[in-house]
Design a protein around this motif. Structure first.
Motif, PDB file in Angstrom:
ATOM      1  N   HIS A 275     -10.054  48.577 -49.722  1.00  0.00           N
ATOM      2  CA  HIS A 275     -10.561  49.881 -49.560  1.00  0.00           C
ATOM      3  C   HIS A 275     -10.927  50.020 -48.302  1.00  0.00           C
TER       4      HIS A 275
ATOM      5  N   LYS B 170     -12.156  52.694 -46.829  1.00  0.00           N
ATOM      6  CA  LYS B 170     -13.256  53.830 -46.460  1.00  0.00           C
ATOM      7  C   LYS B 170     -14.079  52.993 -45.452  1.00  0.00           C
TER       8      LYS B 170
ATOM      9  N   ALA C  86      -9.879  57.001 -54.609  1.00  0.00           N
ATOM     10  CA  ALA C  86     -10.762  56.423 -55.458  1.00  0.00           C
ATOM     11  C   ALA C  86     -12.091  57.155 -55.675  1.00  0.00           C
TER      12      ALA C  86
ATOM     13  N   ARG D  16     -22.529  55.179 -62.207  1.00  0.00           N
ATOM     14  CA  ARG D  16     -22.085  56.128 -61.190  1.00  0.00           C
ATOM     15  C   ARG D  16     -20.950  56.772 -62.017  1.00  0.00           C
TER      16      ARG D  16
ATOM     17  N   HIS E  35     -15.957  49.859 -60.698  1.00  0.00           N
ATOM     18  CA  HIS E  35     -16.389  49.028 -59.437  1.00  0.00           C
ATOM     19  C   HIS E  35     -17.750  48.637 -59.793  1.00  0.00           C
TER      20      HIS E  35
ATOM     21  N   TYR F 256     -24.918  45.514 -55.638  1.00  0.00           N
ATOM     22  CA  TYR F 256     -25.728  45.537 -54.376  1.00  0.00           C
ATOM     23  C   TYR F 256     -27.358  45.797 -54.872  1.00  0.00           C
TER      24      TYR F 256
ATOM     25  N   GLY G 236     -13.531  45.795 -58.313  1.00  0.00           N
ATOM     26  CA  GLY G 236     -13.661  45.160 -57.141  1.00  0.00           C
ATOM     27  C   GLY G 236     -14.529  45.621 -56.185  1.00  0.00           C
ATOM     28  N   SER G 237     -15.484  44.968 -55.268  1.00  0.00           N
ATOM     29  CA  SER G 237     -16.204  45.058 -54.376  1.00  0.00           C
ATOM     30  C   SER G 237     -16.502  44.049 -53.561  1.00  0.00           C
ATOM     31  N   THR G 238     -16.947  44.047 -52.509  1.00  0.00           N
ATOM     32  CA  THR G 238     -17.428  43.067 -51.621  1.00  0.00           C
ATOM     33  C   THR G 238     -18.001  41.855 -52.266  1.00  0.00           C
ATOM     34  N   PRO G 239     -19.504  42.168 -52.647  1.00  0.00           N
ATOM     35  CA  PRO G 239     -20.266  41.206 -53.209  1.00  0.00           C
ATOM     36  C   PRO G 239     -19.561  40.714 -54.550  1.00  0.00           C
TER      37      PRO G 239
ATOM     38  N   ARG H  40     -10.212  45.697 -55.407  1.00  0.00           N
ATOM     39  CA  ARG H  40     -10.446  46.394 -54.038  1.00  0.00           C
ATOM     40  C   ARG H  40     -11.566  46.038 -53.567  1.00  0.00           C
ATOM     41  N   ALA H  41     -11.605  45.752 -52.007  1.00  0.00           N
ATOM     42  CA  ALA H  41     -12.976  45.442 -51.399  1.00  0.00           C
ATOM     43  C   ALA H  41     -12.741  45.948 -50.293  1.00  0.00           C
ATOM     44  N   GLY H  42     -13.808  46.593 -49.488  1.00  0.00           N
ATOM     45  CA  GLY H  42     -13.633  47.404 -48.445  1.00  0.00           C
ATOM     46  C   GLY H  42     -14.625  46.723 -47.091  1.00  0.00           C
ATOM     47  N   VAL H  43     -15.912  46.465 -47.414  1.00  0.00           N
ATOM     48  CA  VAL H  43     -16.763  46.018 -46.412  1.00  0.00           C
ATOM     49  C   VAL H  43     -16.523  44.779 -45.793  1.00  0.00           C
TER      50      VAL H  43
HETATM   51  C1  LIG Z   1     -14.383  52.728 -56.194  1.00  0.00           C
HETATM   52  C2  LIG Z   1     -14.678  51.600 -55.102  1.00  0.00           C
HETATM   53  N1  LIG Z   1     -14.067  50.788 -54.876  1.00  0.00           N
HETATM   54  C3  LIG Z   1     -14.189  49.680 -54.300  1.00  0.00           C
HETATM   55  C4  LIG Z   1     -15.184  49.571 -53.343  1.00  0.00           C
HETATM   56  C5  LIG Z   1     -15.301  48.828 -52.383  1.00  0.00           C
HETATM   57  O1  LIG Z   1     -16.545  47.968 -52.333  1.00  0.00           O
HETATM   58  P1  LIG Z   1     -17.360  47.232 -51.029  1.00  0.00           P
HETATM   59  O2  LIG Z   1     -17.613  48.469 -50.316  1.00  0.00           O
HETATM   60  O3  LIG Z   1     -18.383  46.417 -51.793  1.00  0.00           O
HETATM   61  O4  LIG Z   1     -16.325  46.444 -50.585  1.00  0.00           O
HETATM   62  C6  LIG Z   1     -16.058  51.031 -53.405  1.00  0.00           C
HETATM   63  C7  LIG Z   1     -17.259  50.824 -52.475  1.00  0.00           C
HETATM   64  O5  LIG Z   1     -17.949  51.843 -52.386  1.00  0.00           O
HETATM   65  C8  LIG Z   1     -15.687  51.909 -54.417  1.00  0.00           C
HETATM   66  O6  LIG Z   1     -16.334  52.989 -54.369  1.00  0.00           O
END
Ligand SMILES: Cc1ncc(COP(=O)(O)O)c(C=O)c1O
Length: 399
Positions: free
Chosen positions: A45, A47, A90, A147, A178, A183, A223-226, A241-244
């Motif tokens: 991700h 973002k 996303a 959400r 997600h 968190y 996916g998310s980082t945690p 998917r992870a971003g942070v």
């Molecule tokens: C739809 C979606 N996928 C993936 C992620 C990535 O997760 P993270 O920010 O914990 O890495 C997010 C983060 O907000 C998200 O909204």
């Protein structure tokens, strides 16, 4: 790193976002290995970084590498200037936005969008028909975050899929979820693993329900980082998917998904501009430069304020206004006001470790990218905001 920054201090206007490239590369390496070990594809991700240069570090510069974005400005940036073609937007698509991506569709982008309701499907499909474009669609399901996303048990999942099937310009290709509630829960490995499993199981179940109803589901995305940090098996998923993870931050350190404070790759460089009447340090990084995100304060044993001061364990940002920040000592004894003046005289610089890298980085149009191992500093641009017309490729430049 701080020595390199000091040597370039006249070229660096504060506040600015410092990117520790060496730490970032370790974060990327570990995450790629982890996802590879789980046997699925990585769809980072972007973002968090919103930067082509950082994206290329993650993808190895492979333009066909799947990526995730959160704005259409990012779509424009990563497609037009980066050449990335497999882009998942996303955030739920709406019909008004269709027109703005038509030029990219004409040039070969087959955007993947998400939806969780039949009204949006009908509206977006109608706009796609009008503009003669096609999108691939993933249905979002809710794995407990509350959400976006459809409930797993209800009939809506099949109804939305059926609505997509009836359109001419949308094609159902997958499901997505997600685990954002990772968190908010207890920051323990056991609790995180529970959310990670719930995230995986929800989206796999949704995929199977849709397959049983005759839909061709090739993407099962979570996916998310945690949650990634504790997922034990990715069975049934096709991508994560992870971003942070790429920058890490104080909140990931609190959660346990950042292995150590040295892995936090984005910090804010700020200059001491004076002292408050009660002896605290005044700096030029306030709420706009740091963000007012206080997520890591969820650890009640920590005094976080608006961020910690790098290499000064007793110091934190106790107060912010728009452009001012106040640095105070967490406990008397670690530092006192007399030696604060000696420690951080007017004109000296420190780096602030932020709570939430995505929010803090959003204040900046570029990163000051430092490679300590290489002795180099460059400016790496990033894309902010929502306006597609503002998307220009300024390119990487020397400091
Ligand atoms: C739809 C979606 N996928 C993936 C992620 C990535 O997760 P993270 O920010 O914990 O890495 C997010 C983060 O907000 C998200 O909204």
């Amino acid at each position: 790193m701080d020595e390199l920054l000091a040597n370039s201090s006249e070229q660096l206007m504060t506040p600015c976002a410092i990117l520790d490239v060496d730490a970032m590369r370790l974060n990327i390496h570990d995450t790629i290995e982890r996802i590879r070990g789980l046997g699925v594809t990585m769809r980072p991700h972007l973002k968090t970084c919103k930067s082509l240069r950082v994206a290329d570090e993650i993808t190895g510069g492979r333009m066909d590498h799947p990526i995730t974005v959160s704005t259409l400005a990012e779509v424009a940036y990563f497609f037009e200037h980066g050449g990335y073609t497999d882009i998942l937007y996303a955030v739920g698509m709406d019909a008004h936005k269709v027109r703005s991506v038509v030029p990219f569709a004409r040039k070969g982008l087959r955007l993947k969008i998400i939806t969780d309701n039949a009204e949006a499907v009908l509206q977006v499909a109608e706009a796609c028909k009008r503009h003669n474009v096609q999108f691939d669609v993933l249905i979002e399901v809710d794995c407990g975050d509350g959400r976006g996303g459809l409930s797993l048990s209800g009939e809506d999942l099949l109804a939305v899929a059926a609505a997509i099937r009836q359109t001419e310009n949308l094609r159902l290709v997958g499901v997505l979820t997600h685990g954002g509630h990772s968190y908010r829960g207890e920051a323990t490995a056991v609790a995180l693993r529970r959310v990670a499993c719930a995230e995986r199981d929800a989206v796999v179940l949704a995929a199977n329900r849709l397959r049983n109803a005759g839909h061709d589901i090739s993407i099962v995305s979570a996916g998310s980082t945690p949650t990634l940090s504790q997922l034990d098996s990715a069975a049934g998923l096709t991508e994560i998917r992870a971003g942070v993870f790429v920058f890490q931050d104080l909140d990931q350190l609190r959660i346990g998904s950042c292995p150590s404070i040295d892995r936090i790759a984005v910090t804010v460089l700020t200059t001491v501009i004076g002292f408050t009447s009660n002896g605290n340090v005044l700096v030029d990084a306030g709420g706009l430069a740091l963000s007012k995100d206080l997520s890591a304060a969820a650890n009640k044993d920590w005094i976080t304020g608006y961020g910690w001061v790098a290499h000064h364990p007793g110091l934190y940002v106790s107060r912010v206004s728009q452009e001012h920040g106040v640095l105070a000592v967490k406990t008397e004894g670690e530092a006192n006001h007399v030696n604060l003046r000696k420690l951080l005289p007017v004109g000296s610089r420190v780096r602030i470790i932020p709570h939430h890298a995505c929010f803090t980085a959003a204040a900046y149009d570029e990163y000051v990218a430092v490679r300590t191992t290489h002795g180099s500093i460059e400016r790496w641009p990033r894309i902010n905001g929502w306006d597609l017309r503002s998307v220009i490729d300024r390119g990487v430049s020397k400091l």
